[in-house]
Write a protein that holds these residues in place. Structure first.
Motif, PDB file in Angstrom:
ATOM      1  N   LEU A   1       0.808  -1.224   0.000  1.00 52.31           N
ATOM      2  CA  LEU A   1       0.000   0.000   0.000  1.00 52.31           C
ATOM      3  C   LEU A   1       0.841   1.274   0.000  1.00 52.31           C
ATOM      4  CD1 LEU A   1      -2.809  -0.958   2.549  1.00 52.31           C
ATOM      5  CD2 LEU A   1      -3.046  -0.714   0.072  1.00 52.31           C
ATOM      6  N   TYR A   2       1.956   1.261   0.729  1.00 50.53           N
ATOM      7  CA  TYR A   2       2.681   2.511   0.968  1.00 50.53           C
ATOM      8  C   TYR A   2       4.167   2.440   0.593  1.00 50.53           C
ATOM      9  CZ  TYR A   2      -1.506   2.981   3.822  1.00 50.53           C
ATOM     10  OH  TYR A   2      -2.806   3.003   4.255  1.00 50.53           O
ATOM     11  N   GLY A   3       4.586   1.323   0.003  1.00 46.05           N
ATOM     12  CA  GLY A   3       5.988   1.185  -0.367  1.00 46.05           C
ATOM     13  C   GLY A   3       6.388   2.125  -1.497  1.00 46.05           C
ATOM     14  N   LYS A   4       7.676   2.430  -1.543  1.00 44.68           N
ATOM     15  CA  LYS A   4       8.228   3.295  -2.582  1.00 44.68           C
ATOM     16  C   LYS A   4       9.224   2.494  -3.422  1.00 44.68           C
ATOM     17  CE  LYS A   4       6.113   6.900  -0.837  1.00 44.68           C
ATOM     18  NZ  LYS A   4       4.946   7.510  -1.526  1.00 44.68           N
ATOM     19  N   ASP A   5       9.348   2.889  -4.681  1.00 46.53           N
ATOM     20  CA  ASP A   5      10.292   2.229  -5.588  1.00 46.53           C
ATOM     21  C   ASP A   5      11.713   2.435  -5.078  1.00 46.53           C
ATOM     22  OD1 ASP A   5      11.729   1.172  -7.645  1.00 46.53           O
ATOM     23  OD2 ASP A   5      10.724   2.292  -9.232  1.00 46.53           O
ATOM     24  N   SER A   6      12.436   1.333  -4.905  1.00 44.48           N
ATOM     25  CA  SER A   6      13.805   1.418  -4.392  1.00 44.48           C
ATOM     26  C   SER A   6      14.832   1.691  -5.481  1.00 44.48           C
ATOM     27  CB  SER A   6      14.176   0.109  -3.677  1.00 44.48           C
ATOM     28  OG  SER A   6      13.326  -0.117  -2.580  1.00 44.48           O
ATOM     29  N   GLY A   7      14.387   1.745  -6.726  1.00 44.65           N
ATOM     30  CA  GLY A   7      15.307   2.018  -7.822  1.00 44.65           C
ATOM     31  C   GLY A   7      15.872   0.775  -8.464  1.00 44.65           C
TER      32      GLY A   7
ATOM     33  N   THR B   1      12.302  -3.046  -6.964  1.00 41.38           N
ATOM     34  CA  THR B   1      11.597  -3.526  -5.773  1.00 41.38           C
ATOM     35  C   THR B   1      10.987  -2.345  -5.027  1.00 41.38           C
ATOM     36  OG1 THR B   1      13.574  -3.372  -4.362  1.00 41.38           O
ATOM     37  CG2 THR B   1      13.197  -5.452  -5.536  1.00 41.38           C
ATOM     38  N   ARG B   2      10.063  -2.672  -4.139  1.00 33.73           N
ATOM     39  CA  ARG B   2       9.422  -1.649  -3.317  1.00 33.73           C
ATOM     40  C   ARG B   2       9.839  -1.837  -1.861  1.00 33.73           C
ATOM     41  NH1 ARG B   2       4.813   0.878  -5.206  1.00 33.73           N
ATOM     42  NH2 ARG B   2       3.725   0.704  -3.208  1.00 33.73           N
ATOM     43  N   LYS B   3       9.895  -0.737  -1.148  1.00 30.21           N
ATOM     44  CA  LYS B   3      10.260  -0.788   0.264  1.00 30.21           C
ATOM     45  C   LYS B   3       9.460   0.258   1.018  1.00 30.21           C
ATOM     46  CE  LYS B   3      14.183  -0.546   3.446  1.00 30.21           C
ATOM     47  NZ  LYS B   3      15.657  -0.328   3.578  1.00 30.21           N
ATOM     48  N   LEU B   4       9.004  -0.122   2.202  1.00 25.45           N
ATOM     49  CA  LEU B   4       8.282   0.819   3.051  1.00 25.45           C
ATOM     50  C   LEU B   4       9.294   1.765   3.691  1.00 25.45           C
ATOM     51  CD1 LEU B   4       5.419   1.429   4.280  1.00 25.45           C
ATOM     52  CD2 LEU B   4       6.160   0.069   6.252  1.00 25.45           C
ATOM     53  N   PRO B   5       9.174   3.066   3.465  1.00 24.58           N
ATOM     54  CA  PRO B   5      10.142   4.010   4.047  1.00 24.58           C
ATOM     55  C   PRO B   5      10.170   3.918   5.570  1.00 24.58           C
ATOM     56  CG  PRO B   5       8.829   5.086   2.350  1.00 24.58           C
ATOM     57  CD  PRO B   5       8.189   3.749   2.599  1.00 24.58           C
TER      58      PRO B   5
END
Length: 289
Positions: free
Chosen positions: A17-23, A26-30
């Motif tokens: 729901l709230y993860g950001k693109d890690s570049g 993949t996605r990671k929750l800040p």
């Protein structure tokens, strides 16, 4: 266990729901997101690094730091009830009870400004101006624990819920443990003198009657009766932890509950009275608990 639980929350639904693109695809929750910080609050509570009172105060500060109060409050309820279902140790579940009591005992949440805050109420956005209390449809934050009861009720459908409604469904063993944990938690609320001073928590004791009826009144060829091994441990927890509270409710004889075929065959009615409690106690002994 607590760190593993925290990791699964951050890498699971919260990341979705709230993860950001890690570049790197993949996605990671800040780490600084309010969701990640709420996970840390519960993780610290369950690991004994912070007290229920400290954890409640930190929770309130985090939620009220957001413009939209609705989102982090719903996130907290999801995290909290997931912990209730996952943790089996009564020490952990007692900490969760003490925490929710402390949260409900805080002064009413008020927007201290300077910015307007918002709530999603009935499909509409409600503006909370500086100086105004934060009031949901279900009551005031914190004392009424808005949406807590409805979330508990949604979960309180028996172990079959975990076998069929979850994606992916869990094993019967996990369903039994999860249902037992949830009932242990509610029984601890029923036993807690402090929790019984909080109206929204005091009302939860009646759920024990539902657990007892589902577990102990159905023959093996019925939908509930065929899963008796999944139900019975939860019923046993109620009698062990909050037997006096169940006894008091049944002595009053004011509660009613749908009846199973075994109790009906014994001439029983929907009233939860001392005779019905005696039937439950006999059944739990018969089942070896």
């Amino acid at each position: 266990m607590t760190s593993h639980w925290a990791q699964t929350q951050r890498e699971g639904w919260l990341c979705d729901l709230y993860g950001k693109d890690s570049g790197d695809g993949t996605r990671k929750l800040p780490n600084k997101s309010v969701q990640s910080q709420l996970v840390s609050v519960l993780d610290n509570l369950l690991s004994g690094k912070s007290s229920p009172k400290e954890s409640a105060a930190k929770t309130a500060s985090l939620i009220m730091s957001q413009e939209n109060v609705d989102i982090p409050w719903n996130n907290l309820l999801g995290l909290y009830l997931d912990a209730v279902e996952k943790f089996a140790d009564e020490k952990d579940l007692k900490a969760l009870v003490d925490y929710i009591v402390e949260l409900a005992s805080l002064p009413d949440a008020v927007n201290e400004g300077p910015e307007t805050k918002t709530l999603d109420v009935g499909g509409k956005t409600l503006r909370i101006e500086p100086g105004q209390a934060v009031v949901f449809e279900e009551g005031t934050l914190w004392r009424d624990l808005p949406r807590f009861s409805s979330n508990v009720t949604e979960s309180f459908q028996g172990p079959e819920r975990y076998l069929t409604n979850l994606r992916p469904p869990v094993s019967p063993g996990v369903a039994k443990a999860t249902w037992r944990n949830l009932n242990t938690y509610i029984a601890l609320i029923a036993k807690s003198t402090d929790a019984q001073r909080i109206p929204v928590l005091a009302r939860q004791v009646g759920l024990g009657l539902k657990t007892m009826a589902m577990a102990l009144e159905y023959s093996p060829d019925t939908r509930l009766g065929k899963n008796i091994e999944l139900h019975a441990p939860a019923a046993a927890q109620w009698l062990r932890i909050a037997g006096d509270e169940i006894d008091r409710l049944c002595r009053d004889g004011t509660q009613r509950m749908a009846i199973g075929d075994l109790w009906a065959g014994s001439g029983g009615s929907e009233v939860c009275d001392s005779a019905r409690l005696q039937f439950w106690r006999a059944r739990i002994v018969e089942l070896g608990y």
